[in-house]
Design a protein around this motif. Structure first.
Motif, short mmCIF file in Angstrom:
data_model
loop_
_atom_site.label_atom_id
_atom_site.label_comp_id
_atom_site.label_asym_id
_atom_site.label_seq_id
_atom_site.Cartn_x
_atom_site.Cartn_y
_atom_site.Cartn_z
N PRO A 85 0.86 -1.25 0.14
CA PRO A 85 0.01 -0.05 0.20
C PRO A 85 0.81 1.17 0.11
O PRO A 85 0.55 2.34 -0.70
N TYR A 86 2.01 1.46 0.72
CA TYR A 86 2.76 2.30 0.77
C TYR A 86 3.45 2.58 -0.44
O TYR A 86 3.44 3.84 -1.06
N THR B 167 0.47 7.62 -3.94
CA THR B 167 1.08 8.63 -4.22
C THR B 167 0.97 9.68 -3.23
O THR B 167 1.38 10.75 -3.59
N VAL B 168 0.54 9.51 -1.98
CA VAL B 168 0.24 10.52 -0.99
C VAL B 168 0.86 10.12 0.25
O VAL B 168 0.72 8.80 0.68
N ARG B 169 0.86 11.22 1.12
CA ARG B 169 1.21 10.92 2.71
C ARG B 169 0.84 12.09 3.51
O ARG B 169 0.58 13.07 2.79
N LEU B 170 0.72 12.04 4.86
CA LEU B 170 0.25 13.01 5.58
C LEU B 170 1.55 13.88 5.64
O LEU B 170 2.65 13.45 5.45
N PRO B 171 1.36 15.17 5.75
CA PRO B 171 2.30 16.31 5.88
C PRO B 171 3.33 15.88 6.73
O PRO B 171 3.18 15.67 7.95
N GLY B 172 4.70 15.91 6.29
CA GLY B 172 5.79 15.85 7.36
C GLY B 172 5.81 14.32 7.81
O GLY B 172 6.68 14.06 8.69
N ALA B 173 5.13 13.19 7.55
CA ALA B 173 5.07 11.86 7.85
C ALA B 173 6.52 11.35 7.75
O ALA B 173 7.22 11.65 6.82
#
Length: 122
Positions: free
Chosen positions: A34-35, A39-45
């Protein structure tokens, strides 16, 4: 062990707080597939594999919020429990990244894997 959960609204409010000393560490613990195919992630993760979380790379003075791609937060909950047992204040994002992105909350983009080139013809 019951795992503390934080709602997307509460986390968003905490991230918007100008007091950097109260900002939680956001830990992206999605499983490999899944990672890599997102193409997205939480800000600063900060990215850590769920089976290889390294507490020495985390500030013990800050809260840790783990998230994953499972709406039941299974992986994130496992990581949060592991961190709580090691003395961290940790919680899991309720609903994971799907609820966060579904609410149109801020996200960062990241690269997705590129498809392998077709095999060369002989």
């Amino acid at each position: 062990m019951p795992v503390p959960r934080i709602t997307k609204e509460d986390l968003k409010a905490r991230l918007e707080n100008p007091d950097a000393s109260t900002l939680p560490i956001i830990l992206d613990v999605r499983l490999k597939y899944p990672y890599e195919h997102s193409t997205v992630r939480l800000p600063g993760a900060v990215r850590m594999m769920p089976d290889a979380v390294d507490p020495s790379k985390l500030d013990r003075g800050r809260e840790v919020v783990a998230y994953d791609s499972d709406p039941d937060e299974v992986t994130g909950s496992d990581v949060a429990v592991q961190l709580i047992r090691q003395g961290f204040k940790a919680s899991v994002l309720k609903g994971g990244i799907a609820e966060w992105a579904g609410a149109n909350f801020p996200i960062e983009t990241k690269s997705a894997p590129k498809p392998a080139p077709p095999p060369a013809k002989a």
